[in-house]
Design a protein around this motif. Structure first.
Motif, short mmCIF file in Angstrom:
data_model
loop_
_atom_site.label_atom_id
_atom_site.label_comp_id
_atom_site.label_asym_id
_atom_site.label_seq_id
_atom_site.Cartn_x
_atom_site.Cartn_y
_atom_site.Cartn_z
N LEU A 56 0.73 -1.40 0.02
CA LEU A 56 -0.03 -0.02 0.13
C LEU A 56 0.99 1.37 0.05
O LEU A 56 2.03 1.28 0.70
CB LEU A 56 -0.78 0.00 1.37
N SER A 57 0.41 2.29 -0.98
CA SER A 57 1.19 3.52 -0.93
C SER A 57 0.12 4.56 -0.46
O SER A 57 -1.13 4.68 -1.30
CB SER A 57 1.87 3.80 -1.94
N TYR A 58 0.47 5.61 0.10
CA TYR A 58 -0.37 6.69 0.40
C TYR A 58 0.37 8.19 0.75
O TYR A 58 1.78 7.95 1.18
CB TYR A 58 -1.26 6.35 1.56
N GLY A 59 -0.18 9.04 0.46
CA GLY A 59 0.52 10.29 0.80
C GLY A 59 -0.45 11.45 1.27
O GLY A 59 -1.51 10.98 1.71
N ARG A 412 -3.96 -2.04 9.71
CA ARG A 412 -3.84 -3.32 8.96
C ARG A 412 -4.99 -3.76 8.86
O ARG A 412 -5.06 -4.58 7.69
CB ARG A 412 -2.49 -3.99 9.39
N ALA A 413 -5.81 -4.04 9.87
CA ALA A 413 -7.08 -4.88 9.86
C ALA A 413 -7.95 -4.07 8.82
O ALA A 413 -8.56 -4.92 8.05
CB ALA A 413 -7.69 -4.84 11.22
N SER A 414 -8.10 -2.82 9.02
CA SER A 414 -9.09 -2.20 8.15
C SER A 414 -8.50 -2.15 6.43
O SER A 414 -9.38 -1.99 5.83
CB SER A 414 -9.07 -0.70 8.69
N LEU A 415 -7.34 -2.42 6.27
CA LEU A 415 -6.68 -2.51 4.99
C LEU A 415 -6.92 -4.02 4.44
O LEU A 415 -6.31 -4.06 3.32
CB LEU A 415 -5.59 -1.79 4.87
N GLY A 416 -7.32 -4.78 5.36
CA GLY A 416 -7.21 -6.43 5.04
C GLY A 416 -5.78 -6.69 5.00
O GLY A 416 -5.70 -7.91 4.15
N LEU A 417 -5.09 -6.06 5.63
CA LEU A 417 -3.54 -6.43 6.07
C LEU A 417 -3.29 -7.51 7.13
O LEU A 417 -2.15 -7.70 7.58
CB LEU A 417 -2.69 -5.50 5.67
#
Length: 455
Positions: A56-59, A412-417
């Motif tokens: 995942l990448s985010y800015g 991580r849980a919210s992103l499915g990771l």
């Protein structure tokens, strides 16, 4: 007749129609009402540590252009939201050293522990009010008794709790302002000497040398500084006697609460040092005040005469004052940059005299190493407000890291990771601080909601 809406309300309504509003709102709400957040601009990538794949990448663009992070200020007058978190962490830190938890064994609750208050000495009579039942006269003296400057030497009034004269000297010209400021400047060193001497005294009472004492026992503490109305700090400290390895080891059989109580009381009166500048302002022997309170910390009340304190009350007391500063004595929050700034300070006369004395002494070569002008807004006290010895209990850093790790797990849980071993690598730079008018309105509603929930 229609009433125009405030500009902040109009800006907030306009913001709700923007596509990134929800991300912008979450960016502010998650700060919990912080009053002066820090703005960061940059980006981050989450990698799977097993194979190096970028997950995942985010800015900062996903947060409305800037990532906001809480200011973390401990002082309640600066940021109530961040200081509340600091107070809660301090409470857990102190409590863990009394009853266990946070990687501290529960057996620590059986170690000798006392709650000690070390006071500042007197530098001249001040108006005072005793707590408790019927309030006695302030300072009764014979009618006609006066100081060398012609001011009445006593006060027969029964002051109310909000009397502005409380803490003010009966005669400012008699009050030793130079001594008070220098005591503040050296209060931290006095505490350090107190700790060293307490180890020697405890060893002596146990019939041991200092080397032998270190092989079988260890003293640990957590303390906080509290400003009194007269503008001087008191130290409140939990002092615990452990085995040689700290809370993980049992103290020797001779280690008892009465021995620790007697050692503290004996040492307070012995600790002292001489202030510099005797050739300029005269000699000053700096010591703690004669009034010292030492109570056992127990989970139950065995003897009313001992006046023991409970772990919860002690932890709450120390945590409360860990978020306060000199403003509780009527001083100011920020540093004083120029002498002319003192003219407009919103402080009472006694506090202004202490600030002016810091400025005067700070300009003399004999006192230059003390940095008194830098700490003039703190009335000369430049020490830490809350400190602990290394082995007392957990640390604020460990508590904050545990909270960070928990939030990372949630993310991580919210992103499915969930279940993925990950590491986040990012580059962020400072881009300012504070709120826009509409963001400040939203943050104020978050603070208000938190206060209502707490009530």
């Amino acid at each position: 007749m229609t009433t125009a809406l405030p500009q902040s309300v109009v800006a907030l309504v306009d913001r709700t129609s923007e596509p990134e509003f929800e991300a912008w709102r979450r960016n502010i709400v998650r700060l919990g009402g912080c009053t002066n957040p820090i703005h960061l601009v940059g980006a981050a990538t989450v990698y799977d540590t097993t194979n190096g794949a970028a997950l995942l990448s985010y800015g900062s663009d996903v947060y409305g252009g800037r990532l906001l992070t809480a200011c973390g200020n401990r002082r309640a007058t600066v940021c109530p939201a961040c200081s509340a978190l600091y107070r809660a962490d301090t409470y857990q830190l102190v409590r863990a050293g009394l009853v266990g938890g946070k990687n501290v064994p529960e057996a620590v609750s059986g170690h000798p522990r006392v709650f000690a208050t070390l006071t500042a000495p007197g530098f001249g009579p001040v108006h005072t009010r005793e707590r408790g039942g019927r309030v006695p006269p302030c300072r009764p003296r014979r009618t006609g008794d006066r100081c060398p400057h012609g001011t009445p030497a006593g006060c027969r009034e029964r002051h109310s709790e909000d009397d502005p004269r409380l803490g003010e000297p009966l005669c400012p010209r008699c009050y030793d302002y130079a001594g008070a400021v220098l005591w503040h400047a050296f209060a931290g060193r006095l505490w350090h000497r107190f700790g060293l001497e307490l180890r020697r005294e405890t060893a002596r009472r146990a019939g041991l040398s200092r080397t032998e004492f270190g092989e079988v026992a260890r003293l640990s503490y957590a303390k906080v500084a509290e400003y009194q109305r007269r503008g001087l700090v008191h130290f409140h400290a939990v002092i615990r006697l452990d085995g040689p390895d700290g809370p993980d080891s049992h103290p020797p059989r001779w280690a008892t609460v009465p021995l620790l109580v007697d050692s503290v009381r004996a040492v307070v009166g012995r600790v002292g040092l001489n202030a510099p500048g005797a050739g300029v302002i005269g000699p000053r022997a700096l010591r703690f005040g004669a009034q010292v309170d030492v109570r056992p910390v127990t989970s139950y009340r065995r003897d009313a005469g001992e006046r023991p304190a409970s772990p919860a009350s002690v932890a709450g007391y120390i945590a409360k004052y860990a978020t306060k500063g000199a403003e509780s004595a009527g001083a100011v929050d920020g540093r004083i940059r120029h002498a002319r700034d003192m003219v407009m300070l919103p402080v009472r006369a006694h506090v202004l005299r202490m600030i002016a004395t810091c400025w005067w002494l700070g300009g003399l070569p004999e006192f230059a190493p003390l940095g008194l002008r830098r700490w003039a807004h703190m009335l000369g006290y430049g020490g830490h407000f809350s400190t602990k010895s290394r082995r007392y209990s957990t640390t604020l850093t460990a508590l904050r890291q545990a909270r960070t790790d928990h939030r990372a797990d949630q993310q991580r849980a919210s992103l499915g990771l969930a279940g993925h071993p990950t590491v986040t690598v990012g580059r962020w730079r400072y881009a300012g601080r504070g709120y826009s008018p509409e963001a400040a309105l939203l943050a104020a509603s978050v603070r208000e909601g938190g206060a209502s929930h707490g009530a």
